[in-house]
Design an enzyme around this catalytic site. Sequence first.
Site, PDB file in Angstrom:
ATOM      1  N   ASN A 120       0.801  -1.240   0.000  1.00  0.00           N
ATOM      2  CA  ASN A 120       0.000   0.000   0.000  1.00  0.00           C
ATOM      3  C   ASN A 120       0.828   1.282   0.000  1.00  0.00           C
ATOM      4  OD1 ASN A 120       0.694  -0.535   2.703  1.00  0.00           O
ATOM      5  ND2 ASN A 120      -0.968   0.781   3.408  1.00  0.00           N
ATOM      6  N   GLU A 152       3.779  -3.665  12.361  1.00  0.00           N
ATOM      7  CA  GLU A 152       2.843  -2.561  12.117  1.00  0.00           C
ATOM      8  C   GLU A 152       1.643  -3.168  11.416  1.00  0.00           C
ATOM      9  OE1 GLU A 152       3.101   0.312  13.307  1.00  0.00           O
ATOM     10  OE2 GLU A 152       5.228   0.454  13.797  1.00  0.00           O
ATOM     11  N   CYS A 155      -3.358   2.094   6.658  1.00  0.00           N
ATOM     12  CA  CYS A 155      -3.630   1.559   8.010  1.00  0.00           C
ATOM     13  C   CYS A 155      -4.294   2.621   8.864  1.00  0.00           C
ATOM     14  CB  CYS A 155      -2.333   1.136   8.680  1.00  0.00           C
ATOM     15  SG  CYS A 155      -1.347   0.072   7.659  1.00  0.00           S
ATOM     16  N   GLU A 188       7.949   3.120  14.642  1.00  0.00           N
ATOM     17  CA  GLU A 188       8.771   3.345  13.451  1.00  0.00           C
ATOM     18  C   GLU A 188       8.886   4.837  13.150  1.00  0.00           C
ATOM     19  OE1 GLU A 188       6.839   0.496  10.522  1.00  0.00           O
ATOM     20  OE2 GLU A 188       8.933  -0.125  10.461  1.00  0.00           O
TER      21      GLU A 188
END
Length: 514
Positions: free
Chosen positions: A176, A273, A308, A487
Amino acid sequence: MSTATETGTENSLERLAPEALKTARRLSGTILLNGKLTGASTDKMIDVIHPGNLQSIGQVPQCGATDVNAAVEAADTALTSWRRVPARERGRMLQKAADAIEAEAELVAQVLALDTGNALRTQARPETASSYDLLRMFGGLAGELKGETVPNMSPDVLHYSTRDPIGVIAGIIPWNAPLFLFMAKIAPAITAGNTIVIKSAEQAPICVLFLAEIINRFLPPGVLNVISGYGEECGKPLCEHPTVRKVTFTGSLPVGQAIAAYAAPKLATVTLELGGKNPSIVMPDADLDLAIPGIIDGMRYTRQGQACTAGSRVFVHKDIYDEVVKGVVARLGDIKLGNPLDEATDMGAIISSEQFDRTKKYMDIARNTPGMRVLFGGEEPTDPYLRGGNFYPPTLLDGLNLDNKVCQDEIFGPVATVLPFGSFDEMIEQANDTPFGLSANLWTRDLSRALEYVERIEAGFVQVNQCAAPRSNVSYGGIKMSGLGKEYALDSMLHHFTSSKTVLINRGTPAPGV
Ligand code: ADP
Protein backbone atom coordinates in the site's frame (compact mmCIF):
# COMPACT_ATOMS: atom_id res chain seq x y z
CA MET A 1 -17.19 13.03 -8.08
CA SER A 2 -16.13 13.62 -11.64
CA THR A 3 -14.78 10.75 -13.70
CA ALA A 4 -12.33 10.39 -16.53
CA THR A 5 -14.06 10.31 -19.86
CA GLU A 6 -11.00 9.75 -21.99
CA THR A 7 -10.43 6.36 -23.51
CA GLY A 8 -7.95 4.77 -25.90
CA THR A 9 -4.52 6.21 -26.55
CA GLU A 10 -5.00 9.26 -24.37
CA ASN A 11 -4.89 6.99 -21.36
CA SER A 12 -2.15 4.72 -22.61
CA LEU A 13 0.79 4.18 -20.30
CA GLU A 14 3.13 4.38 -23.30
CA ARG A 15 2.03 7.99 -23.73
CA LEU A 16 1.81 8.96 -20.06
CA ALA A 17 4.82 7.16 -18.59
CA PRO A 18 7.13 5.78 -21.31
CA GLU A 19 10.32 5.93 -19.21
CA ALA A 20 8.65 4.32 -16.20
CA LEU A 21 7.38 1.46 -18.35
CA LYS A 22 10.85 1.00 -19.80
CA THR A 23 12.30 0.94 -16.28
CA ALA A 24 9.76 -1.65 -15.13
CA ARG A 25 10.65 -3.85 -18.10
CA ARG A 26 14.37 -3.43 -17.49
CA LEU A 27 13.98 -4.53 -13.86
CA SER A 28 11.64 -7.35 -14.79
CA GLY A 29 12.77 -10.81 -13.71
CA THR A 30 15.44 -9.61 -11.26
CA ILE A 31 16.20 -9.51 -7.56
CA LEU A 32 18.92 -7.54 -5.76
CA LEU A 33 21.42 -10.04 -4.46
CA ASN A 34 24.84 -9.28 -3.06
CA GLY A 35 25.07 -5.89 -4.76
CA LYS A 36 23.80 -6.97 -8.18
CA LEU A 37 20.51 -7.09 -10.00
CA THR A 38 20.36 -10.68 -11.09
CA GLY A 39 17.96 -13.49 -11.94
CA ALA A 40 16.77 -15.78 -9.17
CA SER A 41 17.23 -19.54 -8.85
CA THR A 42 13.68 -20.12 -10.05
CA ASP A 43 12.06 -19.72 -13.47
CA LYS A 44 8.68 -19.15 -11.86
CA MET A 45 7.53 -15.57 -12.19
CA ILE A 46 4.83 -13.36 -10.68
CA ASP A 47 3.09 -11.06 -13.12
CA VAL A 48 2.92 -7.44 -11.96
CA ILE A 49 -0.36 -5.85 -12.97
CA HIS A 50 -1.04 -2.13 -13.30
CA PRO A 51 -4.34 -1.68 -11.41
CA GLY A 52 -5.49 1.10 -13.77
CA ASN A 53 -5.79 -1.11 -16.86
CA LEU A 54 -5.09 -4.62 -15.52
CA GLN A 55 -2.18 -5.01 -17.94
CA SER A 56 1.15 -6.54 -17.04
CA ILE A 57 4.03 -4.07 -16.59
CA GLY A 58 6.61 -6.78 -15.88
CA GLN A 59 7.38 -9.84 -13.85
CA VAL A 60 9.36 -10.65 -10.72
CA PRO A 61 10.82 -13.97 -9.62
CA GLN A 62 8.71 -16.15 -7.36
CA CYS A 63 11.55 -16.78 -4.91
CA GLY A 64 11.58 -19.65 -2.44
CA ALA A 65 13.96 -21.06 0.14
CA THR A 66 16.98 -21.27 -2.21
CA ASP A 67 16.88 -17.54 -2.96
CA VAL A 68 16.17 -16.77 0.69
CA ASN A 69 19.29 -18.70 1.67
CA ALA A 70 21.42 -16.91 -0.94
CA ALA A 71 20.18 -13.48 0.17
CA VAL A 72 20.68 -14.20 3.87
CA GLU A 73 24.15 -15.53 3.18
CA ALA A 74 25.04 -12.37 1.24
CA ALA A 75 23.73 -10.23 4.10
CA ASP A 76 25.62 -12.28 6.66
CA THR A 77 28.91 -12.03 4.74
CA ALA A 78 28.49 -8.26 4.36
CA LEU A 79 27.73 -7.85 8.06
CA THR A 80 31.29 -8.51 9.24
CA SER A 81 32.71 -5.40 7.65
CA TRP A 82 29.56 -3.23 7.52
CA ARG A 83 29.13 -3.20 11.28
CA ARG A 84 32.71 -1.90 11.62
CA VAL A 85 32.23 1.04 9.24
CA PRO A 86 32.03 4.13 11.49
CA ALA A 87 28.39 4.99 12.06
CA ARG A 88 28.51 8.49 10.59
CA GLU A 89 30.22 7.16 7.49
CA ARG A 90 27.37 4.68 7.07
CA GLY A 91 24.95 7.56 7.53
CA ARG A 92 26.73 9.66 4.89
CA MET A 93 26.41 6.85 2.33
CA LEU A 94 22.69 6.72 2.94
CA GLN A 95 22.38 10.48 2.67
CA LYS A 96 24.13 10.36 -0.70
CA ALA A 97 21.65 7.68 -1.73
CA ALA A 98 18.82 9.98 -0.63
CA ASP A 99 20.22 12.74 -2.88
CA ALA A 100 20.36 10.28 -5.80
CA ILE A 101 16.74 9.27 -5.28
CA GLU A 102 15.72 12.92 -5.13
CA ALA A 103 17.50 13.49 -8.44
CA GLU A 104 15.44 10.70 -10.03
CA ALA A 105 12.28 11.36 -8.01
CA GLU A 106 9.90 11.85 -10.92
CA LEU A 107 10.80 8.53 -12.52
CA VAL A 108 10.64 6.75 -9.16
CA ALA A 109 7.19 8.23 -8.53
CA GLN A 110 5.96 7.13 -11.94
CA VAL A 111 7.17 3.57 -11.40
CA LEU A 112 5.42 3.66 -8.02
CA ALA A 113 2.17 4.80 -9.64
CA LEU A 114 2.49 2.05 -12.27
CA ASP A 115 3.04 -0.61 -9.64
CA THR A 116 0.37 0.46 -7.16
CA GLY A 117 -2.29 2.34 -9.13
CA ASN A 118 -1.90 5.22 -6.67
CA ALA A 119 -2.38 8.62 -8.26
CA LEU A 120 0.90 10.23 -9.29
CA ARG A 121 0.12 13.78 -8.17
CA THR A 122 -1.67 13.17 -4.87
CA GLN A 123 0.11 9.99 -3.72
CA ALA A 124 3.11 8.69 -5.63
CA ARG A 125 5.09 11.95 -5.68
CA PRO A 126 4.52 12.71 -1.98
CA GLU A 127 5.36 9.11 -1.03
CA THR A 128 8.60 9.28 -3.02
CA ALA A 129 9.54 12.55 -1.31
CA SER A 130 8.74 11.13 2.15
CA SER A 131 10.89 8.12 1.34
CA TYR A 132 14.10 9.97 0.58
CA ASP A 133 13.35 12.32 3.46
CA LEU A 134 13.24 9.31 5.80
CA LEU A 135 16.51 7.94 4.41
CA ARG A 136 18.19 11.32 4.80
CA MET A 137 16.88 11.68 8.35
CA PHE A 138 18.11 8.28 9.53
CA GLY A 139 21.46 8.78 7.80
CA GLY A 140 21.82 12.03 9.76
CA LEU A 141 20.97 10.31 13.03
CA ALA A 142 23.90 7.89 12.82
CA GLY A 143 25.81 9.82 15.48
CA GLU A 144 22.99 9.16 17.94
CA LEU A 145 23.81 5.45 18.13
CA LYS A 146 25.39 5.94 21.51
CA GLY A 147 25.42 3.97 24.71
CA GLU A 148 25.38 5.31 28.26
CA THR A 149 27.78 5.54 31.13
CA VAL A 150 26.35 4.62 34.51
CA PRO A 151 27.42 6.13 37.87
CA ASN A 152 30.22 4.14 39.45
CA MET A 153 29.49 1.31 41.78
CA SER A 154 33.11 1.60 42.82
CA PRO A 155 35.70 4.23 41.89
CA ASP A 156 37.68 1.52 40.09
CA VAL A 157 34.84 0.28 37.89
CA LEU A 158 33.83 1.82 34.60
CA HIS A 159 30.20 0.89 33.92
CA TYR A 160 28.75 1.60 30.49
CA SER A 161 26.57 0.22 27.73
CA THR A 162 27.11 -0.09 23.98
CA ARG A 163 24.71 0.09 21.05
CA ASP A 164 25.50 -2.58 18.53
CA PRO A 165 23.89 -3.86 15.36
CA ILE A 166 21.60 -6.86 15.84
CA GLY A 167 22.87 -8.69 12.75
CA VAL A 168 20.98 -9.85 9.68
CA ILE A 169 17.45 -8.44 9.59
CA ALA A 170 14.45 -9.55 7.53
CA GLY A 171 11.94 -6.94 6.36
CA ILE A 172 8.55 -7.91 4.94
CA ILE A 173 6.55 -5.12 3.40
CA PRO A 174 3.05 -4.65 1.96
CA TRP A 175 1.92 -3.01 -1.27
CA ASN A 176 0.00 0.00 0.00
CA ALA A 177 2.92 2.40 0.60
CA PRO A 178 5.74 0.21 -0.67
CA LEU A 179 8.50 2.81 -0.94
CA PHE A 180 7.92 4.56 2.36
CA LEU A 181 7.57 1.26 4.21
CA PHE A 182 10.64 -0.19 2.48
CA MET A 183 12.56 2.86 3.67
CA ALA A 184 11.12 2.63 7.18
CA LYS A 185 12.72 -0.82 7.41
CA ILE A 186 16.03 -0.38 5.64
CA ALA A 187 17.06 3.15 6.67
CA PRO A 188 17.25 2.61 10.46
CA ALA A 189 18.47 -0.98 10.07
CA ILE A 190 21.39 -0.14 7.76
CA THR A 191 22.33 3.09 9.56
CA ALA A 192 22.60 1.08 12.78
CA GLY A 193 25.12 -1.28 11.15
CA ASN A 194 22.81 -4.20 10.34
CA THR A 195 22.44 -5.82 6.95
CA ILE A 196 19.02 -6.62 5.58
CA VAL A 197 16.97 -8.81 3.26
CA ILE A 198 13.65 -7.35 2.15
CA LYS A 199 10.83 -9.38 0.71
CA SER A 200 8.67 -7.06 -1.36
CA ALA A 201 4.91 -7.48 -1.69
CA GLU A 202 3.90 -9.59 -4.67
CA GLN A 203 1.50 -6.86 -5.88
CA ALA A 204 3.99 -3.94 -5.92
CA PRO A 205 7.57 -5.21 -6.19
CA ILE A 206 9.08 -3.25 -9.08
CA CYS A 207 9.19 0.22 -7.50
CA VAL A 208 10.95 -1.32 -4.49
CA LEU A 209 13.53 -2.91 -6.75
CA PHE A 210 14.10 0.41 -8.49
CA LEU A 211 14.67 2.24 -5.22
CA ALA A 212 16.94 -0.53 -3.99
CA GLU A 213 18.95 -0.33 -7.20
CA ILE A 214 19.61 3.38 -6.63
CA ILE A 215 20.51 2.95 -2.93
CA ASN A 216 22.71 -0.03 -3.67
CA ARG A 217 25.05 2.15 -5.75
CA PHE A 218 26.21 3.76 -2.49
CA LEU A 219 26.55 0.61 -0.36
CA PRO A 220 28.96 -2.32 -0.21
CA PRO A 221 27.52 -5.48 -1.82
CA GLY A 222 25.20 -7.55 0.37
CA VAL A 223 24.25 -4.81 2.84
CA LEU A 224 20.88 -4.47 1.11
CA ASN A 225 19.20 -7.41 -0.64
CA VAL A 226 15.71 -7.51 -2.13
CA ILE A 227 13.85 -10.67 -3.06
CA SER A 228 10.29 -11.15 -4.29
CA GLY A 229 7.74 -13.88 -3.76
CA TYR A 230 4.68 -15.05 -1.90
CA GLY A 231 4.22 -15.04 1.84
CA GLU A 232 4.28 -18.74 2.69
CA GLU A 233 6.81 -19.72 0.06
CA CYS A 234 9.30 -16.86 0.50
CA GLY A 235 8.40 -14.76 3.56
CA LYS A 236 8.12 -17.69 5.94
CA PRO A 237 11.56 -19.26 5.25
CA LEU A 238 13.07 -15.79 5.43
CA CYS A 239 11.62 -15.17 8.90
CA GLU A 240 12.54 -18.66 10.07
CA HIS A 241 16.10 -18.59 8.75
CA PRO A 242 18.41 -19.24 11.72
CA THR A 243 20.77 -16.39 10.77
CA VAL A 244 17.96 -13.80 10.76
CA ARG A 245 17.91 -12.22 14.21
CA LYS A 246 15.07 -9.79 13.76
CA VAL A 247 11.96 -9.40 11.61
CA THR A 248 10.37 -6.07 10.84
CA PHE A 249 6.94 -6.32 9.22
CA THR A 250 4.05 -4.18 8.02
CA GLY A 251 0.85 -5.88 6.92
CA SER A 252 -2.24 -7.64 8.19
CA LEU A 253 -2.94 -8.91 11.69
CA PRO A 254 -3.05 -12.65 10.83
CA VAL A 255 0.28 -12.47 9.00
CA GLY A 256 1.76 -10.41 11.84
CA GLN A 257 0.73 -13.12 14.27
CA ALA A 258 2.25 -15.80 12.02
CA ILE A 259 5.51 -13.83 11.82
CA ALA A 260 5.69 -13.48 15.60
CA ALA A 261 5.28 -17.26 15.79
CA TYR A 262 8.07 -17.87 13.21
CA ALA A 263 10.43 -15.69 15.22
CA ALA A 264 9.53 -17.06 18.64
CA PRO A 265 11.46 -20.38 18.71
CA LYS A 266 14.78 -18.64 18.01
CA LEU A 267 13.85 -15.69 20.28
CA ALA A 268 14.30 -13.21 17.43
CA THR A 269 12.57 -9.91 18.07
CA VAL A 270 9.81 -8.51 15.84
CA THR A 271 8.46 -5.08 15.00
CA LEU A 272 4.90 -5.32 13.74
CA GLU A 273 2.84 -2.56 12.12
CA LEU A 274 -0.61 -4.03 11.58
CA GLY A 275 -4.14 -2.90 10.84
CA GLY A 276 -6.56 -0.36 12.22
CA LYS A 277 -10.25 0.53 12.31
CA ASN A 278 -9.68 4.08 13.29
CA PRO A 279 -12.14 6.68 14.60
CA SER A 280 -12.43 10.21 13.24
CA ILE A 281 -14.52 12.12 15.80
CA VAL A 282 -16.27 15.46 15.37
CA MET A 283 -17.39 17.22 18.57
CA PRO A 284 -20.31 19.68 18.48
CA ASP A 285 -17.99 22.68 18.97
CA ALA A 286 -15.53 21.64 16.22
CA ASP A 287 -14.27 24.07 13.60
CA LEU A 288 -16.01 22.49 10.63
CA ASP A 289 -13.69 24.20 8.18
CA LEU A 290 -11.03 21.90 9.61
CA ALA A 291 -13.19 18.89 10.42
CA ILE A 292 -14.99 18.42 7.07
CA PRO A 293 -11.87 18.27 4.86
CA GLY A 294 -10.20 16.45 7.74
CA ILE A 295 -12.67 13.57 7.59
CA ILE A 296 -11.91 13.17 3.89
CA ASP A 297 -8.13 13.42 4.28
CA GLY A 298 -8.30 11.18 7.34
CA MET A 299 -10.11 8.48 5.39
CA ARG A 300 -7.22 8.56 2.87
CA TYR A 301 -9.78 8.46 0.04
CA THR A 302 -7.17 9.60 -2.46
CA ARG A 303 -5.24 6.45 -1.62
CA GLN A 304 -8.41 4.43 -2.22
CA GLY A 305 -8.70 4.04 1.57
CA GLN A 306 -5.73 1.67 1.45
CA ALA A 307 -4.02 3.02 4.54
CA CYS A 308 -3.63 1.56 8.01
CA THR A 309 -4.50 4.97 9.45
CA ALA A 310 -7.72 5.40 7.40
CA GLY A 311 -10.37 6.95 9.68
CA SER A 312 -13.12 4.64 8.48
CA ARG A 313 -15.45 5.07 11.47
CA VAL A 314 -16.59 8.70 11.50
CA PHE A 315 -18.28 9.63 14.79
CA VAL A 316 -20.24 12.88 14.46
CA HIS A 317 -22.18 14.57 17.27
CA LYS A 318 -25.91 14.50 16.54
CA ASP A 319 -26.29 18.31 16.83
CA ILE A 320 -24.07 18.89 13.80
CA TYR A 321 -24.63 15.57 12.04
CA ASP A 322 -26.59 16.81 9.01
CA GLU A 323 -24.31 19.79 8.45
CA VAL A 324 -21.16 17.65 8.58
CA VAL A 325 -22.55 14.94 6.31
CA LYS A 326 -23.70 17.57 3.81
CA GLY A 327 -20.28 19.23 3.83
CA VAL A 328 -18.37 15.97 3.38
CA VAL A 329 -20.65 14.77 0.57
CA ALA A 330 -20.26 18.07 -1.29
CA ARG A 331 -16.47 17.74 -1.18
CA LEU A 332 -16.40 14.08 -2.16
CA GLY A 333 -17.95 15.25 -5.41
CA ASP A 334 -14.72 17.10 -6.21
CA ILE A 335 -12.50 14.01 -6.06
CA LYS A 336 -11.52 12.99 -9.57
CA LEU A 337 -11.19 9.27 -10.10
CA GLY A 338 -8.98 8.46 -13.07
CA ASN A 339 -5.82 7.17 -14.65
CA PRO A 340 -3.17 7.13 -11.91
CA LEU A 341 -0.57 8.60 -14.28
CA ASP A 342 -2.76 11.52 -15.31
CA GLU A 343 -1.93 14.85 -13.61
CA ALA A 344 -5.62 15.65 -13.24
CA THR A 345 -6.38 12.51 -11.22
CA ASP A 346 -6.94 12.74 -7.47
CA MET A 347 -7.75 9.10 -6.78
CA GLY A 348 -6.38 6.06 -8.61
CA ALA A 349 -7.20 2.36 -8.66
CA ILE A 350 -7.44 -0.34 -6.01
CA ILE A 351 -4.32 -2.50 -6.00
CA SER A 352 -5.70 -5.89 -7.08
CA SER A 353 -8.84 -7.69 -8.10
CA GLU A 354 -8.71 -9.42 -4.71
CA GLN A 355 -8.88 -6.10 -2.85
CA PHE A 356 -11.43 -4.76 -5.32
CA ASP A 357 -13.68 -7.76 -4.61
CA ARG A 358 -13.16 -7.25 -0.89
CA THR A 359 -14.51 -3.69 -1.12
CA LYS A 360 -17.51 -4.93 -3.10
CA LYS A 361 -18.12 -7.74 -0.61
CA TYR A 362 -18.36 -5.22 2.23
CA MET A 363 -20.67 -3.09 0.12
CA ASP A 364 -22.93 -6.14 -0.30
CA ILE A 365 -22.97 -6.61 3.47
CA ALA A 366 -23.89 -2.94 3.87
CA ARG A 367 -26.63 -3.15 1.22
CA ASN A 368 -28.16 -6.14 2.95
CA THR A 369 -28.43 -4.23 6.21
CA PRO A 370 -31.86 -2.61 6.69
CA GLY A 371 -31.60 1.13 7.34
CA MET A 372 -28.21 1.56 5.62
CA ARG A 373 -27.97 4.69 3.47
CA VAL A 374 -25.38 5.35 0.78
CA LEU A 375 -24.52 9.02 1.32
CA PHE A 376 -22.01 9.08 -1.54
CA GLY A 377 -20.51 6.64 -4.05
CA GLY A 378 -21.28 2.95 -3.63
CA GLU A 379 -21.53 2.12 -7.34
CA GLU A 380 -18.83 1.10 -9.76
CA PRO A 381 -18.19 3.79 -12.37
CA THR A 382 -19.65 3.44 -15.84
CA ASP A 383 -16.91 5.29 -17.76
CA PRO A 384 -15.32 2.80 -20.22
CA TYR A 385 -11.73 3.50 -19.17
CA LEU A 386 -12.58 3.16 -15.47
CA ARG A 387 -14.45 -0.08 -16.14
CA GLY A 388 -11.19 -1.54 -17.40
CA GLY A 389 -9.41 -1.14 -14.04
CA ASN A 390 -9.99 -1.55 -10.31
CA PHE A 391 -11.74 1.79 -9.85
CA TYR A 392 -14.23 2.37 -7.05
CA PRO A 393 -15.47 5.79 -5.97
CA PRO A 394 -15.07 7.33 -2.53
CA THR A 395 -17.99 5.92 -0.58
CA LEU A 396 -19.71 7.17 2.57
CA LEU A 397 -22.43 5.22 4.38
CA ASP A 398 -24.55 5.62 7.47
CA GLY A 399 -27.38 3.76 9.22
CA LEU A 400 -25.07 0.90 10.24
CA ASN A 401 -24.64 -0.27 13.80
CA LEU A 402 -21.22 -0.46 15.31
CA ASP A 403 -21.35 -4.26 15.47
CA ASN A 404 -21.88 -4.52 11.69
CA LYS A 405 -18.88 -6.12 9.96
CA VAL A 406 -18.47 -2.96 7.86
CA CYS A 407 -17.79 -1.06 11.10
CA GLN A 408 -15.66 -3.78 12.66
CA ASP A 409 -13.36 -5.10 9.93
CA GLU A 410 -10.53 -3.26 8.23
CA ILE A 411 -11.89 -3.03 4.66
CA PHE A 412 -8.76 -1.41 3.19
CA GLY A 413 -10.90 0.15 0.49
CA PRO A 414 -12.59 3.55 0.00
CA VAL A 415 -15.60 2.88 2.26
CA ALA A 416 -16.28 4.83 5.46
CA THR A 417 -19.28 4.84 7.79
CA VAL A 418 -20.71 7.79 9.71
CA LEU A 419 -22.04 7.10 13.21
CA PRO A 420 -23.98 9.71 15.21
CA PHE A 421 -23.31 10.11 18.92
CA GLY A 422 -24.87 11.98 21.83
CA SER A 423 -22.61 11.62 24.81
CA PHE A 424 -18.82 11.86 24.91
CA ASP A 425 -18.52 8.87 27.27
CA GLU A 426 -20.62 6.64 25.05
CA MET A 427 -18.68 7.72 21.95
CA ILE A 428 -15.28 6.99 23.56
CA GLU A 429 -16.53 3.55 24.56
CA GLN A 430 -17.66 2.90 20.98
CA ALA A 431 -14.47 4.29 19.46
CA ASN A 432 -12.48 1.88 21.63
CA ASP A 433 -14.76 -1.05 20.82
CA THR A 434 -12.35 -2.69 18.36
CA PRO A 435 -9.44 -5.08 18.78
CA PHE A 436 -7.27 -2.53 16.97
CA GLY A 437 -5.59 0.55 18.43
CA LEU A 438 -3.70 2.29 15.67
CA SER A 439 -4.74 5.90 15.12
CA ALA A 440 -7.48 8.35 16.10
CA ASN A 441 -8.46 11.89 15.11
CA LEU A 442 -10.70 14.31 16.99
CA TRP A 443 -11.92 17.77 16.12
CA THR A 444 -12.90 20.14 18.94
CA ARG A 445 -12.21 23.64 20.24
CA ASP A 446 -12.46 22.42 23.83
CA LEU A 447 -8.96 21.85 25.19
CA SER A 448 -10.20 19.99 28.22
CA ARG A 449 -12.18 17.53 26.10
CA ALA A 450 -9.22 17.09 23.77
CA LEU A 451 -6.98 16.17 26.67
CA GLU A 452 -9.58 13.79 28.07
CA TYR A 453 -9.81 12.09 24.66
CA VAL A 454 -6.03 11.77 24.48
CA GLU A 455 -6.10 10.06 27.88
CA ARG A 456 -8.98 7.69 27.13
CA ILE A 457 -8.64 6.78 23.47
CA GLU A 458 -6.94 3.46 22.83
CA ALA A 459 -4.64 4.26 19.92
CA GLY A 460 -0.92 4.69 19.37
CA PHE A 461 -1.09 7.65 16.98
CA VAL A 462 -3.47 10.33 18.28
CA GLN A 463 -4.27 13.67 16.64
CA VAL A 464 -6.46 16.65 17.49
CA ASN A 465 -7.81 19.03 14.84
CA GLN A 466 -5.76 17.34 12.13
CA CYS A 467 -5.15 13.94 10.59
CA ALA A 468 -1.66 13.99 9.08
CA ALA A 469 -0.24 10.84 7.56
CA PRO A 470 2.73 9.27 9.34
CA ARG A 471 6.06 10.80 8.31
CA SER A 472 9.70 11.05 9.27
CA ASN A 473 10.56 12.12 12.82
CA VAL A 474 7.03 11.30 14.05
CA SER A 475 7.20 8.14 16.12
CA TYR A 476 4.44 5.86 14.89
CA GLY A 477 3.02 2.51 15.99
CA GLY A 478 -0.13 0.85 17.24
CA ILE A 479 -1.31 -0.58 20.54
CA LYS A 480 -3.68 -3.52 21.21
CA MET A 481 -3.82 -5.73 18.08
CA SER A 482 -2.40 -2.99 15.84
CA GLY A 483 1.19 -3.83 16.47
CA LEU A 484 4.33 -3.99 18.45
CA GLY A 485 6.92 -1.23 18.42
CA LYS A 486 7.41 2.14 16.76
CA GLU A 487 8.77 3.34 13.45
CA TYR A 488 9.87 6.49 11.56
CA ALA A 489 11.83 8.27 14.33
CA LEU A 490 15.06 7.99 16.29
CA ASP A 491 13.51 5.87 19.04
CA SER A 492 12.64 3.18 16.49
CA MET A 493 16.26 2.88 15.38
CA LEU A 494 17.56 2.78 18.93
CA HIS A 495 14.95 0.41 20.32
CA HIS A 496 14.28 -1.88 17.39
CA PHE A 497 17.48 -2.08 15.36
CA THR A 498 20.21 -2.26 17.96
CA SER A 499 21.23 -4.62 20.70
CA SER A 500 23.38 -3.61 23.63
CA LYS A 501 26.06 -4.86 25.93
CA THR A 502 26.42 -3.88 29.55
CA VAL A 503 30.10 -3.49 30.28
CA LEU A 504 31.85 -3.41 33.66
CA ILE A 505 35.59 -2.75 33.60
CA ASN A 506 37.55 -2.86 36.79
CA ARG A 507 40.75 -0.96 36.24
CA GLY A 508 42.48 -2.85 39.07
CA THR A 509 45.80 -1.60 40.37
CA PRO A 510 48.52 -0.34 38.07
CA ALA A 511 51.15 -2.92 37.18
CA PRO A 512 54.12 -2.66 39.50
CA GLY A 513 56.91 -0.43 38.27
CA VAL A 514 54.87 1.22 35.49
P1 ADP B 1 -2.23 -7.55 2.60
O1 ADP B 1 -3.49 -8.23 3.00
O2 ADP B 1 -2.25 -6.09 2.76
O3 ADP B 1 -1.64 -8.03 1.31
P2 ADP B 1 -0.51 -9.26 4.07
O4 ADP B 1 -0.29 -9.20 5.54
O5 ADP B 1 -1.23 -10.42 3.52
O6 ADP B 1 -1.21 -7.90 3.73
O7 ADP B 1 0.86 -9.14 3.29
C1 ADP B 1 1.89 -8.25 3.65
C2 ADP B 1 3.22 -8.88 3.32
O8 ADP B 1 3.35 -10.10 4.06
C3 ADP B 1 3.39 -9.29 1.86
O9 ADP B 1 4.74 -9.04 1.48
C4 ADP B 1 3.09 -10.76 1.87
O10 ADP B 1 3.70 -11.47 0.82
C5 ADP B 1 3.69 -11.15 3.20
N1 ADP B 1 3.15 -12.42 3.75
C6 ADP B 1 1.91 -12.93 3.60
N2 ADP B 1 1.79 -14.11 4.26
C7 ADP B 1 2.99 -14.34 4.85
C8 ADP B 1 3.51 -15.39 5.65
N3 ADP B 1 2.77 -16.42 6.00
N4 ADP B 1 4.79 -15.28 6.07
C9 ADP B 1 5.56 -14.21 5.75
N5 ADP B 1 5.13 -13.22 4.97
C10 ADP B 1 3.86 -13.25 4.53
